[in-house]
Write an enzyme that holds these catalytic residues in place. Structure first.
Site, PDB file in Angstrom:
ATOM      1  CD  GLU A  36      51.543  80.984  11.633  1.00  0.00           C
ATOM      2  OE1 GLU A  36      50.817  81.734  12.327  1.00  0.00           O
ATOM      3  OE2 GLU A  36      51.172  80.484  10.556  1.00  0.00           O
ATOM      4  CG  HIS A  91      49.901  85.730  13.275  1.00  0.00           C
ATOM      5  ND1 HIS A  91      48.930  86.696  13.079  1.00  0.00           N
ATOM      6  CD2 HIS A  91      49.907  84.984  12.142  1.00  0.00           C
ATOM      7  CE1 HIS A  91      48.380  86.532  11.901  1.00  0.00           C
ATOM      8  NE2 HIS A  91      48.955  85.494  11.303  1.00  0.00           N
ATOM      9  CG  HIS A  93      51.928  84.675   7.796  1.00  0.00           C
ATOM     10  ND1 HIS A  93      51.140  85.470   6.996  1.00  0.00           N
ATOM     11  CD2 HIS A  93      51.109  84.219   8.781  1.00  0.00           C
ATOM     12  CE1 HIS A  93      49.909  85.498   7.465  1.00  0.00           C
ATOM     13  NE2 HIS A  93      49.861  84.752   8.551  1.00  0.00           N
ATOM     14  CG  ASP A 104      46.040  84.972   9.500  1.00  0.00           C
ATOM     15  OD1 ASP A 104      46.229  84.120  10.378  1.00  0.00           O
ATOM     16  OD2 ASP A 104      46.969  85.558   8.905  1.00  0.00           O
TER      17      ASP A 104
END
Length: 143
Positions: A36, A91, A93, A104
């Site tokens: 990530e 961020h 995935h 999250d």
């Protein structure tokens, strides 16, 4: 709204996202696979002018992210000194969807910050509300 910074808290008003910031998020997400990617969203009010990559210091970088605390401290210090506002975070995935995961949701602070999540070559924006994530619309803008 009387204060421009309130704009980032109003889901009815689209975020303005600089082309370069969106491109940086997508590129960093692709570069980081299978881990990530993560970073900071900088700008002012409802405008994101920069996506600044940060080191992911999570123990399991393939399934989690944790922004390097030094990057967060530096961003807060710069903001207090008149620099860009820390509007939120991004961020990726690598094998998921561009929406908040269970992790999250568990880790969210509910502080109203913007979260950008990149997956499958797409980026979606969310507001981290005390009651959960709310999707945000956005429009591309020049830096």
């Amino acid at each position: 709204m009387s204060n421009p910074s309130e704009r980032s808290f109003d889901a009815r008003v689209p975020l303005e996202v600089a082309h370069q910031a969106l491109e940086a998020i997508v590129a960093e997400a692709a570069r980081a696979v299978p881990e990530e990617a993560c970073g900071l969203l900088l700008g002012a009010g409802g405008r994101i002018t920069e996506a600044r990559a940060a080191t992911n210091v999570a123990l399991d970088k393939a399934r989690h992210f944790e922004i390097d605390p030094a990057a967060l401290i530096d961003a807060h210090r710069a903001e207090r000194g008149g620099g860009p506002e820390l509007v939120g975070y991004y961020h990726s995935h690598p094998s998921g969807l561009p929406e908040p995961s269970v992790t999250d949701r568990e880790q969210a602070a509910g502080d109203g910050k913007v979260w950008a999540i990149a997956a499958q070559g797409m980026v979606r924006f969310w507001r981290d509300d005390p009651d959960g994530f709310e999707p945000l619309s956005y429009m591309l803008a020049e830096a």
